[in-house]
Design a protein around this motif. Structure first.
Motif, PDB file in Angstrom:
ATOM      1  N   TRP A 187     -13.340 -85.621  -2.230  1.00  0.00           N
ATOM      2  CA  TRP A 187     -14.503 -86.335  -2.756  1.00  0.00           C
ATOM      3  C   TRP A 187     -15.719 -85.984  -1.908  1.00  0.00           C
ATOM      4  CZ3 TRP A 187     -14.776 -88.954  -7.203  1.00  0.00           C
ATOM      5  CH2 TRP A 187     -13.608 -89.451  -7.778  1.00  0.00           C
ATOM      6  N   ASP A 188     -16.860 -85.884  -2.566  1.00  0.00           N
ATOM      7  CA  ASP A 188     -18.114 -85.642  -1.875  1.00  0.00           C
ATOM      8  C   ASP A 188     -19.229 -86.264  -2.708  1.00  0.00           C
ATOM      9  OD1 ASP A 188     -19.841 -84.715   0.054  1.00  0.00           O
ATOM     10  OD2 ASP A 188     -19.601 -82.598  -0.436  1.00  0.00           O
ATOM     11  N   LEU A 189     -20.367 -86.436  -2.111  1.00  0.00           N
ATOM     12  CA  LEU A 189     -21.538 -86.932  -2.812  1.00  0.00           C
ATOM     13  C   LEU A 189     -22.469 -85.746  -3.018  1.00  0.00           C
ATOM     14  CD1 LEU A 189     -23.089 -89.386  -3.931  1.00  0.00           C
ATOM     15  CD2 LEU A 189     -24.074 -89.680  -1.653  1.00  0.00           C
ATOM     16  N   CYS A 190     -22.826 -85.482  -4.249  1.00  0.00           N
ATOM     17  CA  CYS A 190     -23.669 -84.334  -4.572  1.00  0.00           C
ATOM     18  C   CYS A 190     -25.123 -84.650  -4.194  1.00  0.00           C
ATOM     19  CB  CYS A 190     -23.559 -84.011  -6.057  1.00  0.00           C
ATOM     20  SG  CYS A 190     -24.569 -82.618  -6.573  1.00  0.00           S
ATOM     21  N   LEU A 191     -25.571 -84.058  -3.111  1.00  0.00           N
ATOM     22  CA  LEU A 191     -26.948 -84.288  -2.643  1.00  0.00           C
ATOM     23  C   LEU A 191     -27.712 -82.991  -2.380  1.00  0.00           C
ATOM     24  CD1 LEU A 191     -26.466 -87.221  -0.102  1.00  0.00           C
ATOM     25  CD2 LEU A 191     -27.461 -87.333  -2.395  1.00  0.00           C
ATOM     26  N   ASP A 192     -27.122 -81.853  -2.671  1.00  0.00           N
ATOM     27  CA  ASP A 192     -27.733 -80.581  -2.306  1.00  0.00           C
ATOM     28  C   ASP A 192     -28.977 -80.219  -3.120  1.00  0.00           C
ATOM     29  OD1 ASP A 192     -25.821 -80.254  -0.384  1.00  0.00           O
ATOM     30  OD2 ASP A 192     -24.537 -78.991  -1.618  1.00  0.00           O
ATOM     31  N   ASP A 193     -28.976 -80.552  -4.406  1.00  0.00           N
ATOM     32  CA  ASP A 193     -30.058 -80.079  -5.276  1.00  0.00           C
ATOM     33  C   ASP A 193     -30.427 -81.164  -6.290  1.00  0.00           C
ATOM     34  OD1 ASP A 193     -31.793 -78.757  -6.977  1.00  0.00           O
ATOM     35  OD2 ASP A 193     -30.377 -77.180  -7.523  1.00  0.00           O
ATOM     36  N   PRO A 194     -31.632 -81.705  -6.203  1.00  0.00           N
ATOM     37  CA  PRO A 194     -32.050 -82.741  -7.161  1.00  0.00           C
ATOM     38  C   PRO A 194     -32.012 -82.278  -8.618  1.00  0.00           C
ATOM     39  CG  PRO A 194     -33.594 -82.634  -5.329  1.00  0.00           C
ATOM     40  CD  PRO A 194     -32.657 -81.456  -5.192  1.00  0.00           C
ATOM     41  N   LYS A 195     -31.962 -80.970  -8.851  1.00  0.00           N
ATOM     42  CA  LYS A 195     -31.903 -80.445 -10.219  1.00  0.00           C
ATOM     43  C   LYS A 195     -30.468 -80.349 -10.737  1.00  0.00           C
ATOM     44  CE  LYS A 195     -36.214 -77.974  -9.750  1.00  0.00           C
ATOM     45  NZ  LYS A 195     -36.868 -76.673  -9.667  1.00  0.00           N
ATOM     46  N   ASN A 196     -29.503 -80.551  -9.853  1.00  0.00           N
ATOM     47  CA  ASN A 196     -28.091 -80.511 -10.250  1.00  0.00           C
ATOM     48  C   ASN A 196     -27.786 -81.721 -11.131  1.00  0.00           C
ATOM     49  OD1 ASN A 196     -25.222 -80.864 -10.288  1.00  0.00           O
ATOM     50  ND2 ASN A 196     -25.041 -79.691  -8.395  1.00  0.00           N
ATOM     51  N   ILE A 197     -27.109 -81.504 -12.231  1.00  0.00           N
ATOM     52  CA  ILE A 197     -26.794 -82.588 -13.166  1.00  0.00           C
ATOM     53  C   ILE A 197     -25.954 -83.688 -12.514  1.00  0.00           C
ATOM     54  CG2 ILE A 197     -24.714 -81.516 -14.109  1.00  0.00           C
ATOM     55  CD1 ILE A 197     -25.736 -82.530 -16.896  1.00  0.00           C
ATOM     56  N   ASN A 198     -25.225 -83.341 -11.458  1.00  0.00           N
ATOM     57  CA  ASN A 198     -24.376 -84.307 -10.762  1.00  0.00           C
ATOM     58  C   ASN A 198     -25.055 -84.921  -9.539  1.00  0.00           C
ATOM     59  OD1 ASN A 198     -22.276 -83.708 -12.562  1.00  0.00           O
ATOM     60  ND2 ASN A 198     -21.633 -81.983 -11.310  1.00  0.00           N
ATOM     61  N   PHE A 199     -26.339 -84.700  -9.388  1.00  0.00           N
ATOM     62  CA  PHE A 199     -27.072 -85.175  -8.222  1.00  0.00           C
ATOM     63  C   PHE A 199     -26.882 -86.677  -8.023  1.00  0.00           C
ATOM     64  CE2 PHE A 199     -31.191 -86.355  -6.106  1.00  0.00           C
ATOM     65  CZ  PHE A 199     -30.951 -85.689  -4.919  1.00  0.00           C
ATOM     66  N   LYS A 200     -26.496 -87.033  -6.811  1.00  0.00           N
ATOM     67  CA  LYS A 200     -26.255 -88.415  -6.384  1.00  0.00           C
ATOM     68  C   LYS A 200     -25.001 -89.030  -7.018  1.00  0.00           C
ATOM     69  CE  LYS A 200     -30.880 -89.790  -4.981  1.00  0.00           C
ATOM     70  NZ  LYS A 200     -31.866 -90.878  -5.047  1.00  0.00           N
ATOM     71  N   LEU A 201     -24.113 -88.205  -7.538  1.00  0.00           N
ATOM     72  CA  LEU A 201     -22.860 -88.695  -8.114  1.00  0.00           C
ATOM     73  C   LEU A 201     -21.678 -88.237  -7.253  1.00  0.00           C
ATOM     74  CD1 LEU A 201     -23.394 -87.986 -11.921  1.00  0.00           C
ATOM     75  CD2 LEU A 201     -23.585 -90.185 -10.725  1.00  0.00           C
ATOM     76  N   PRO A 202     -20.597 -89.026  -7.239  1.00  0.00           N
ATOM     77  CA  PRO A 202     -19.375 -88.587  -6.545  1.00  0.00           C
ATOM     78  C   PRO A 202     -18.730 -87.438  -7.320  1.00  0.00           C
ATOM     79  CG  PRO A 202     -19.276 -90.936  -7.098  1.00  0.00           C
ATOM     80  CD  PRO A 202     -20.467 -90.369  -7.776  1.00  0.00           C
ATOM     81  N   VAL A 203     -18.359 -86.407  -6.608  1.00  0.00           N
ATOM     82  CA  VAL A 203     -17.725 -85.237  -7.213  1.00  0.00           C
ATOM     83  C   VAL A 203     -16.524 -84.825  -6.369  1.00  0.00           C
ATOM     84  CG1 VAL A 203     -19.867 -84.370  -8.266  1.00  0.00           C
ATOM     85  CG2 VAL A 203     -19.228 -83.606  -5.974  1.00  0.00           C
ATOM     86  N   ILE A 204     -15.667 -84.020  -6.967  1.00  0.00           N
ATOM     87  CA  ILE A 204     -14.584 -83.371  -6.231  1.00  0.00           C
ATOM     88  C   ILE A 204     -15.022 -81.930  -6.018  1.00  0.00           C
ATOM     89  CG2 ILE A 204     -12.148 -82.698  -6.209  1.00  0.00           C
ATOM     90  CD1 ILE A 204     -12.391 -85.689  -6.345  1.00  0.00           C
ATOM     91  N   ASN A 205     -15.006 -81.486  -4.776  1.00  0.00           N
ATOM     92  CA  ASN A 205     -15.313 -80.090  -4.512  1.00  0.00           C
ATOM     93  C   ASN A 205     -14.336 -79.551  -3.472  1.00  0.00           C
ATOM     94  OD1 ASN A 205     -16.313 -80.974  -2.047  1.00  0.00           O
ATOM     95  ND2 ASN A 205     -18.444 -80.701  -2.603  1.00  0.00           N
TER      96      ASN A 205
END
Length: 146
Positions: free
Chosen positions: A86-104
Protein backbone atom coordinates in the motif's frame (compact mmCIF):
# COMPACT_ATOMS: atom_id res chain seq x y z
CA UNK A 1 0.42 26.68 -7.71
CA UNK A 2 3.27 24.62 -6.28
CA UNK A 3 2.35 22.31 -3.44
CA UNK A 4 4.82 21.59 -0.68
CA UNK A 5 5.09 18.35 1.25
CA UNK A 6 3.51 20.19 4.18
CA UNK A 7 0.34 20.58 2.12
CA UNK A 8 0.00 16.80 2.17
CA UNK A 9 0.45 16.26 5.91
CA UNK A 10 -3.27 15.68 6.56
CA UNK A 11 -3.44 13.21 3.67
CA UNK A 12 -0.39 11.35 4.96
CA UNK A 13 -1.89 11.16 8.45
CA UNK A 14 -5.19 9.83 7.06
CA UNK A 15 -3.27 7.24 5.04
CA UNK A 16 -1.25 6.16 8.08
CA UNK A 17 -4.51 5.68 9.98
CA UNK A 18 -5.92 3.75 6.99
CA UNK A 19 -2.97 1.33 7.16
CA UNK A 20 -2.92 1.12 10.96
CA UNK A 21 -6.62 0.16 11.06
CA UNK A 22 -6.44 -2.29 8.13
CA UNK A 23 -6.50 -5.57 10.07
CA UNK A 24 -9.26 -4.48 12.45
CA UNK A 25 -11.44 -3.02 9.70
CA UNK A 26 -11.01 -6.14 7.57
CA UNK A 27 -11.84 -8.42 10.50
CA UNK A 28 -15.14 -6.60 11.10
CA UNK A 29 -15.93 -6.47 7.36
CA UNK A 30 -15.24 -10.18 6.84
CA UNK A 31 -17.37 -11.12 9.86
CA UNK A 32 -20.22 -8.97 8.53
CA UNK A 33 -19.94 -10.50 5.05
CA UNK A 34 -19.83 -14.01 6.54
CA UNK A 35 -22.97 -13.29 8.59
CA UNK A 36 -24.68 -12.48 5.27
CA UNK A 37 -23.50 -15.77 3.74
CA UNK A 38 -20.50 -14.52 1.73
CA UNK A 39 -17.15 -16.31 1.67
CA UNK A 40 -14.42 -13.72 1.45
CA UNK A 41 -11.09 -15.51 1.96
CA UNK A 42 -8.67 -13.20 0.11
CA UNK A 43 -8.58 -15.49 -2.93
CA UNK A 44 -8.96 -13.98 -6.38
CA UNK A 45 -12.08 -16.11 -6.90
CA UNK A 46 -13.67 -14.51 -3.82
CA UNK A 47 -13.91 -11.28 -5.80
CA UNK A 48 -16.93 -12.79 -7.55
CA UNK A 49 -18.60 -13.04 -4.12
CA UNK A 50 -17.56 -9.46 -3.38
CA UNK A 51 -19.43 -8.32 -6.50
CA UNK A 52 -22.57 -10.16 -5.37
CA UNK A 53 -22.14 -8.60 -1.93
CA UNK A 54 -21.87 -5.12 -3.45
CA UNK A 55 -24.87 -5.74 -5.70
CA UNK A 56 -26.91 -6.92 -2.73
CA UNK A 57 -26.12 -3.75 -0.84
CA UNK A 58 -28.40 -1.73 -3.11
CA UNK A 59 -28.02 2.01 -2.73
CA UNK A 60 -25.87 1.31 0.31
CA UNK A 61 -23.07 0.34 -2.09
CA UNK A 62 -22.62 4.04 -2.74
CA UNK A 63 -21.98 4.83 0.91
CA UNK A 64 -18.38 5.79 1.48
CA UNK A 65 -17.79 3.41 4.42
CA UNK A 66 -18.97 0.39 2.45
CA UNK A 67 -17.00 1.44 -0.64
CA UNK A 68 -13.95 1.95 1.55
CA UNK A 69 -14.22 -1.52 3.06
CA UNK A 70 -14.84 -3.23 -0.27
CA UNK A 71 -11.88 -1.30 -1.73
CA UNK A 72 -9.67 -2.31 1.18
CA UNK A 73 -10.66 -5.94 0.62
CA UNK A 74 -9.91 -5.72 -3.12
CA UNK A 75 -6.54 -4.13 -2.36
CA UNK A 76 -5.68 -6.82 0.15
CA UNK A 77 -6.65 -9.56 -2.33
CA UNK A 78 -4.38 -7.92 -4.88
CA UNK A 79 -1.50 -7.49 -2.42
CA UNK A 80 -1.74 -11.01 -0.96
CA UNK A 81 -1.94 -12.69 -4.38
CA UNK A 82 0.21 -10.49 -6.62
CA UNK A 83 2.48 -8.73 -4.15
CA UNK A 84 3.21 -5.07 -3.73
CA UNK A 85 2.43 -2.75 -0.89
CA UNK A 86 0.00 0.00 0.00
CA UNK A 87 1.13 3.54 -0.72
CA UNK A 88 -0.39 6.98 -0.98
CA UNK A 89 -0.17 8.44 -4.47
CA UNK A 90 1.38 11.88 -3.99
CA UNK A 91 3.94 12.11 -6.80
CA UNK A 92 1.91 13.95 -9.45
CA UNK A 93 -1.21 16.09 -8.93
CA UNK A 94 -2.20 15.21 -12.52
CA UNK A 95 -2.27 11.49 -11.73
CA UNK A 96 -5.85 10.19 -11.63
CA UNK A 97 -5.03 8.38 -8.37
CA UNK A 98 -3.56 11.47 -6.70
CA UNK A 99 -4.11 11.41 -2.93
CA UNK A 100 -5.65 7.91 -3.08
CA UNK A 101 -4.36 4.67 -1.52
CA UNK A 102 -2.82 2.44 -4.18
CA UNK A 103 -0.91 -0.81 -4.40
CA UNK A 104 2.47 -0.41 -6.04
CA UNK A 105 5.88 -2.09 -6.15
CA UNK A 106 4.36 -5.27 -7.59
CA UNK A 107 5.88 -4.73 -11.02
CA UNK A 108 9.26 -3.94 -12.55
CA UNK A 109 7.59 -1.05 -14.36
CA UNK A 110 5.99 1.91 -12.63
CA UNK A 111 2.41 0.69 -12.17
CA UNK A 112 -0.11 1.24 -9.43
CA UNK A 113 -3.42 -0.44 -8.71
CA UNK A 114 -6.15 1.76 -7.21
CA UNK A 115 -8.77 -0.42 -5.51
CA UNK A 116 -11.09 2.51 -4.80
CA UNK A 117 -11.24 3.40 -8.50
CA UNK A 118 -11.85 -0.23 -9.50
CA UNK A 119 -14.68 -0.69 -6.96
CA UNK A 120 -16.16 2.65 -8.02
CA UNK A 121 -16.13 1.51 -11.63
CA UNK A 122 -17.81 -1.75 -10.65
CA UNK A 123 -20.56 0.08 -8.74
CA UNK A 124 -21.17 2.31 -11.77
CA UNK A 125 -21.11 -0.46 -14.40
CA UNK A 126 -22.19 -3.64 -12.58
CA UNK A 127 -20.20 -5.79 -15.02
CA UNK A 128 -19.74 -9.16 -13.35
CA UNK A 129 -16.16 -10.40 -13.33
CA UNK A 130 -14.75 -6.86 -13.43
CA UNK A 131 -13.04 -7.05 -10.02
CA UNK A 132 -11.39 -10.40 -10.72
CA UNK A 133 -10.33 -9.25 -14.18
CA UNK A 134 -8.84 -6.03 -12.78
CA UNK A 135 -6.55 -8.12 -10.58
CA UNK A 136 -5.76 -10.85 -13.10
CA UNK A 137 -4.82 -8.46 -15.90
CA UNK A 138 -1.92 -7.28 -13.73
CA UNK A 139 -0.37 -10.75 -13.43
CA UNK A 140 1.65 -10.21 -16.61
CA UNK A 141 3.44 -7.27 -14.99
CA UNK A 142 4.58 -9.02 -11.80
CA UNK A 143 8.14 -8.73 -10.61
CA UNK A 144 10.37 -11.66 -11.49
CA UNK A 145 10.03 -14.46 -8.98
CA UNK A 146 6.47 -13.68 -7.93
Amino acid sequence: MVLSRGDFQVDVEKFQKFIFEMDDVMEVFLAFAMSKGFRLDYSISSLDDLEVFIDGSGDGARESELLNRCSRYLGEVFRKNLGGSWDLCLDDPKNINFKLPVINRFSEIDLEFCPLAVVGNYVARKKRGMLREAVEVNKEFLRAGK
